[in-house]
Design a protein around this motif. Structure first.
Motif, PDB file in Angstrom:
ATOM      1  N   ILE A 324      49.816  44.910  30.391  1.00 11.93           N
ATOM      2  CA  ILE A 324      49.065  44.474  31.573  1.00 11.93           C
ATOM      3  C   ILE A 324      47.770  43.776  31.155  1.00 11.93           C
ATOM      4  N   GLU A 328      46.822  39.985  32.091  1.00 10.66           N
ATOM      5  CA  GLU A 328      45.638  39.733  32.931  1.00 10.66           C
ATOM      6  C   GLU A 328      44.690  38.759  32.230  1.00 10.66           C
ATOM      7  N   THR A 329      44.541  38.938  30.923  1.00  9.60           N
ATOM      8  CA  THR A 329      43.671  38.038  30.166  1.00  9.60           C
ATOM      9  C   THR A 329      44.216  36.611  30.200  1.00  9.60           C
ATOM     10  N   ASP A 332      43.483  35.042  33.494  1.00 12.54           N
ATOM     11  CA  ASP A 332      42.067  34.660  33.588  1.00 12.54           C
ATOM     12  C   ASP A 332      41.792  33.376  32.812  1.00 12.54           C
ATOM     13  N   HIS A 357      53.224  38.789  34.014  1.00 12.32           N
ATOM     14  CA  HIS A 357      52.234  39.658  34.645  1.00 12.32           C
ATOM     15  C   HIS A 357      52.892  40.544  35.698  1.00 12.32           C
TER      16      HIS A 357
END
Lengths: 389, 346
Positions: A324, A328-329, A332, A357
């Motif tokens: 996760i 998520e990185t 971003d 994701h």
């Protein structure tokens, strides 16, 4: 102590890499959670199997290469580094097959494993029920004795891949009058197109039918499709549950490859002065490396005659949280392009980060929730007293 | 591949553990914090007899090393027992002096191996302008640019939040070595220091976890052991996970350092940040689960709790380590295998 590969292991890696370079499709296959993608992934299993790459750790007689755990880890590193498709046969290979190797009969292994290796038969698991999730032993679906076999009744749910799979395996209550809930269960296999089976696909978070509910109404299962002794299903299932939580479901190669792609993405797109993002990329890289090294230590321990028990719960929590954080990185880093999914014309990496994701979000839930894993770690590895859940 | 400690290394850890338990290392740490260094010096000699400092000194200078993996094993035990003093700085100084390669520098090495000389080391370029426990050391080394200075006095002591650590900016002294070799030698010394600190953190985290597990098993509230509550269990499970995944990074970094691999800097940095963060998180958990009594200096637990944060930041802050993990590896050397090259890129 060393981290060196033998000449033979290096040769194995080179052979795997050469094969993958020649065979991995240039364009990713459609999502395996769709009908079209499922079919494409089934064909890919056949391609793998034709050259004995679908189940490298199995004995040769069932389509494998008799590879050690270390060689399997090497194969997985190459597999995911090559960007090869997800494995639609994962549930059969990582859950049912180890159970058959440990508790099945020769006849069952000879009948079931080769078609699993080739992707001809894709397996789904049938563990959870609407009222039995983490408390799996409370399950209510029944197996009633009948001439030459059993009749299954009840409802199973969250059955991954069952929307398009061929057969399923799971636990059923064969004796309703036992003092404890985990007694009186039997491990059975059944076809998803049998009389009395209704499959209702369930759309996951992004709408793809990644799992299904199964309604079972007097489904006949012959005795030959019981694994282990009737009534011993809990023990049979749990003896290999660690396989799912541990290495074989999510090998380190997946995460080392994903962390490398994340690092590339960061180098290509990120503002170098954004140290908050840099730190998260570094943590993903470190996490993937830690998981790989942890796996090498585990493989070394097994090669030295040891075993891995409740330690597999450490793996499960670690990789699911790493997965996760890593995705998520990536989202971003992608900013406004992060949400573009497969099929979107502008989607970076063909929508792989968005799909990854969504997929990662399920990690802390399936294969035994992370809450249950932490209970196992606390009670079995740290020796804390049992308590209310 | 056999990525496991061998029997000899395990036995080495066990014997150090037994020795430090018998020596009542927490009492030694308390004395050290109160300014009484005599018990610490006595323990220092015992550690030297066990071969701990010799691990950082090459055989030609009467040592046994350099053996980074054994150093990591030993320093895990030192961390587990909260051993006070400039232990990390002494082995880092040995690495520095050996790399300098001149006779004057090498003269200290046999003294370090035998435990006769306690050395501290300050490398401002590696992060901190302070030397640890300079007032208790026999030799104080300072690296400034291309010189190594043997300081004359420790300088005024500046207290740390961990009373067992005393910081100082050493003053005066003579130049021991000068030249382009100094920077390379100092960088190597800083890597050895980071590895040893990571190992200390790992052992410290394990001590905090073990003591807290013991405590929550016997502490009763609402009529049951608090260790039966999920919120308590889950914090401890997370502590174990973080420590268990830091350990292989530490061992891998030690191997990389032993080989002089081109990816060693990234490997050591990964181990340092992971072990340091894991140990600090373990300290937070230990404090929270002990409750108010954990916030006192009455329990020995305080010795580990207050050391966790300084160790996390010494010889490479988390931010500095993360940056190093992503720094491109030197291109000149070719790793042996693709797996190694991945390590290098990462």
């Amino acid at each position: 102590m060393d981290l060196d590969f033998s000449t033979a292991e290096d040769a194995f890696r080179a052979e795997a890499r050469a094969w993958l370079t020649a065979h991995v499709p240039d364009t990713p296959l459609p999502s395996l959670e769709t009908e079209e993608g499922f079919a494409a992934h089934r064909l890919w299993e056949r391609t793998l199997s034709d050259d004995r790459w679908s189940v490298v750790s199995w004995p040769e007689e069932y389509g494998g290469r008799g590879a050690s755990i270390l060689r399997w880890l090497i194969f997985e590193e190459e597999y995911y580094a090559a960007g090869a498709p997800g494995r639609v046969s994962q549930n059969g290979i990582s859950l049912l097959a180890p159970t058959l190797f440990e508790h099945g009969t020769d006849e069952q292994r000879a009948r079931i494993l080769p078609s699993m290796a080739s992707g001809e038969v894709i397996w789904a698991q049938a563990w959870s029920e609407p009222e039995s999730g983490s408390d799996l032993a409370s399950l209510r679906s029944t197996a009633e004795r009948t001439e030459g076999g059993w009749l299954l009744r009840g409802q199973k749910t969250w059955s991954s891949r069952a929307a398009f799979a061929d057969r399923a395996f799971g636990l059923f209550r064969s004796d309703p009058d036992t003092p404890k809930p985990h007694q009186g269960l039997t491990y059975l296999m059944f076809p998803l197109d049998a009389d009395g089976v209704t499959v209702r696909p369930i759309g996951r978070l992004d709408g793809k039918p990644a799992f299904a509910e199964l309604f079972l109404d007097d489904v006949f299962v012959p005795d030959e499709d019981v694994i282990g002794a009737p009534g011993q299903g809990w023990r049979v299932a749990m003896s290999t549950a660690g396989n799912e939580r541990g290495l074989t479901l999510r090998s380190p190669g997946r995460f080392t490859a994903a962390a490398e792609r994340l690092t590339d993405l960061w180098r290509e797109t990120a503002d170098p002065s954004d140290t908050a993002l840099r730190d998260r990329v570094a943590d993903a890289v470190i996490g993937a490396r830690a998981y790989r090294l942890f796996a090498y230590a585990g493989a070394s321990r097994i090669a030295a005659g040891g075993s891995i028990g409740a330690e597999s719960s450490l793996n499960k929590v670690f990789w699911s949280e790493l997965d996760i954080a890593l995705h998520e990185t990536a989202l971003d880093l992608l900013g406004p392009y992060g949400e573009l999914s497969d099929g979107a014309a502008d989607a970076p990496a063909h929508g792989g980060w968005a799909e990854g994701h969504t997929f990662s979000l399920a990690g802390p839930i399936y294969a035994g929730t992370n809450e249950i894993q932490r209970d196992i770690i606390a009670e079995r590895l740290l020796g804390l007293p049992k308590g209310r859940r | 591949m056999r990525f496991l400690l061998d029997d000899e290394q395990r036995e080495f850890a066990r014997s150090l553990d037994a020795m430090l338990t018998a020596a009542d290392a927490p009492a030694v740490a308390r004395a050290w914090a109160a300014g009484d260094t005599a018990p610490g010096r006595a323990l220092w000699s015992r550690l030297a007899e066990a071969g701990v400092f010799a691990l950082a000194v090459p055989e030609r200078h009467e040592g046994l090393g350099p053996l980074p993996l054994e150093l990591a094993v030993a320093f895990s035990e030192l961390g587990r027992h909260a051993v006070p003093g400039p232990v990390v700085e002494t082995v880092a100084a040995a690495a520095l002096l050996d790399r300098l390669g001149d006779d004057a520098s090498a003269a200290l090495l046999p003294q370090i191996a035998s435990g006769k000389t306690v050395v501290t080391l300050c490398v401002p370029a590696a992060g901190s302008p302070y030397a640890l426990d300079a007032d208790a050391a026999d030799a104080v080394l300072v690296v400034e640019g291309d010189t190594v200075r043997l300081a004359e006095t420790a300088g005024p002591v500046q207290p740390s939040a961990d009373p067992a650590r005393r910081l100082a900016r050493p003053l005066g002294g003579t130049v021991l070595a000068r030249g382009p070799a100094v920077a390379t030698a100092a960088a190597h010394a800083a890597e050895v220091a980071a590895l040893a600190t990571a190992a200390q953190s790992l052992g410290l985290g394990r001590a905090l976890l073990d003591r807290t597990v013991e405590y929550v098993r016997q502490r009763t509230q609402f009529g049951v052991a608090i260790g039966s509550f999920q919120s308590v269990k889950h914090r401890l499970a997370d502590t174990l996970i973080a420590l268990e995944f830091a350990r292989p990074l530490l061992h891998s970094a030690a191997l990389a350092l032993a080989e002089g691999a081109d990816h060693r800097s990234a490997e050591v940095a990964a181990a340092k940040v992971t072990a340091g963060e894991a140990a600090y998180a373990a300290a937070r958990t230990a404090l929270q689960l002990h409750g108010a009594v954990g916030y006192t200096e009455e329990l020995d637990l305080a010795l580990w709790i207050r050391k966790a944060r300084p160790l996390r930041d010494a010889w490479g802050t988390p931010a500095a380590c993360r940056a190093r993990v992503l720094a491109p590896a030197p291109a000149a050397q070719q790793p042996r295998t693709r797996a190694a090259s991945r390590g290098a890129e990462a």
